[in-house]
Design an enzyme around this catalytic site. Structure first.
Site: not given
Ligand SMILES: Cc1cc2nc3c(=O)[nH]c(=O)nc-3n(C[C@H](O)[C@H](O)[C@H](O)COP(=O)(O)OP(=O)(O)OC[C@H]3O[C@@H](n4cnc5c(N)ncnc54)[C@H](O)[C@@H]3O)c2cc1C
Length: 306
Positions: A89, A110-111, A228, A219, A124
């Site tokens: 934190t 990214w999104i 990434r 963080h 739009r």
């Molecule tokens: C090399 C690589 C390959 C990938 N391939 C795929 C693919 O084939 N298909 C695909 O769909 N995605 C893919 N992804 C995307 C991946 O699954 C994640 O969605 C993305 O990296 C974002 O990570 P995150 O959810 O940890 O990040 P953030 O969304 O920033 O979240 C950060 C952390 O917050 C927590 N968090 C945030 N929102 C929630 C929630 N709603 N519920 C619970 N916890 C939450 C989790 O602990 C999470 O780790 C890939 C990513 C990488 C890096």
């Protein structure tokens, strides 16, 4: 060049009028403020605003009334401790707001990082520019045969020239049709209604550029960079992460140093892998068969321990 002379002049004007502030200032980050760092052929990353510095992380960790700083060495030690023990934190007390110009297919990856605030250029409301990501020939590679999620050998010169031709001509044709659909002047010069921009855009390929403002705390930015700026990430998003990483290293050098050491350079081992390391240190010749790991796990483990 991604930015026009007018846009560059606007940036220089912003940089020419500094104001005094009582807020924490990172000298390293001040040098980046507003300036665009080129990424890919038309993209960029630039810092619009930021909050906090290395000291702000320590200030929050110590819940201090004043600056919260003891000494640079002391602060760096505290920051390394926080990073090592996942006390995350205090890092959330620092924030950065970026302006990013990126191809739509990169934006789609990214999104997925949901812990940021985003505002995207509206296709739009506005007409998208005729700007498409066309890879450098050396980036054109065949589908990897060992990793379904990556690239393998480079394409031959002839195949890569053909691919570039296709990418360029498809982009040009799609944009011509987009312009034609939204246009209000018909081929015969007579006025026509023109299709709404929100519908005409569906014809555009995903290598067209979009732009957004992206605000995130340190963080979650580290989490983004961990995933990434990693060798497993697709090249086209990795180059953005690399550009951001350089900015972050100047903004919060101690925090970035700890992140580089513990997260980018470090590895997490499973209990099974750790057990193998302990057995190896004691002199046992552990193999995949005696490790208890699957072939895939063992291959990755060997990569980690070199
Ligand atoms: C090399 C690589 C390959 C990938 N391939 C795929 C693919 O084939 N298909 C695909 O769909 N995605 C893919 N992804 C995307 C991946 O699954 C994640 O969605 C993305 O990296 C974002 O990570 P995150 O959810 O940890 O990040 P953030 O969304 O920033 O979240 C950060 C952390 O917050 C927590 N968090 C945030 N929102 C929630 C929630 N709603 N519920 C619970 N916890 C939450 C989790 O602990 C999470 O780790 C890939 C990513 C990488 C890096």
């Amino acid at each position: 060049m991604p930015l026009s002379p007018d846009q560059l002049a606007e940036i220089e004007e912003l940089r020419a009028s500094p104001r005094q502030t009582l807020r924490a200032v990172s000298e390293g980050m001040e040098a980046h403020l507003y300036r665009a760092h080129d990424v890919l052929d038309h993209g960029f990353v630039r810092v619009i605003d930021y909050m906090g510095d290395d000291a702000a992380i320590c200030q929050a960790a110590r819940v201090s009334y004043g600056k919260g700083t003891k000494s640079v060495q002391n602060d760096a030690g505290l920051i390394r401790y926080l990073m090592r023990h996942w006390h995350s934190t205090p890092f959330e007390m620092c924030e950065v707001k970026l302006h990013v110009k990126l191809p739509v297919f990169v934006a789609r990856q990214w999104i997925r990082h949901r812990t940021a605030n985003v505002n995207e250029y509206s296709a739009r409301y506005s007409i998208l520019d005729r700007e498409f990501y066309i890879p450098e020939p050396e980036q054109l590679a065949a589908q990897s045969v060992i990793n379904n999620q990556g690239r393998g050998a480079a394409l031959t010169d002839a195949e890569s020239a053909r691919v570039l031709d296709i990418l360029k001509s498809d982009a040009a044709q799609c944009y011509d049709h987009y312009a034609e659909m939204i246009g209000t002047e018909g081929a015969d010069g007579a006025e026509k209604q023109g299709l709404a921009r929100e519908l005409a855009r569906m014809n555009l390929p995903s290598n067209i550029y979009t732009q957004w403002y992206w605000k995130v705390d340190l963080h979650n930015l580290f989490h983004f960079l961990r995933l990434r700026a990693d060798a497993h990430a697709q090249y086209e998003i990795r180059v953005y992460a690399d550009a951001i990483a350089k900015v972050v290293a100047d903004w919060v050098p101690a925090a970035y140093g700890a992140f580089e050491d513990y997260r980018m350079g470090g590895e997490t081992l499973s209990a099974q892998a750790l057990d193998c390391v302990r057995r190896m240190v004691k002199g046992e010749a552990v193999t995949q068969e005696t490790s208890g790991m699957s072939k895939g796990e063992w291959r990755e483990f060997e990569e980690v321990i070199g």
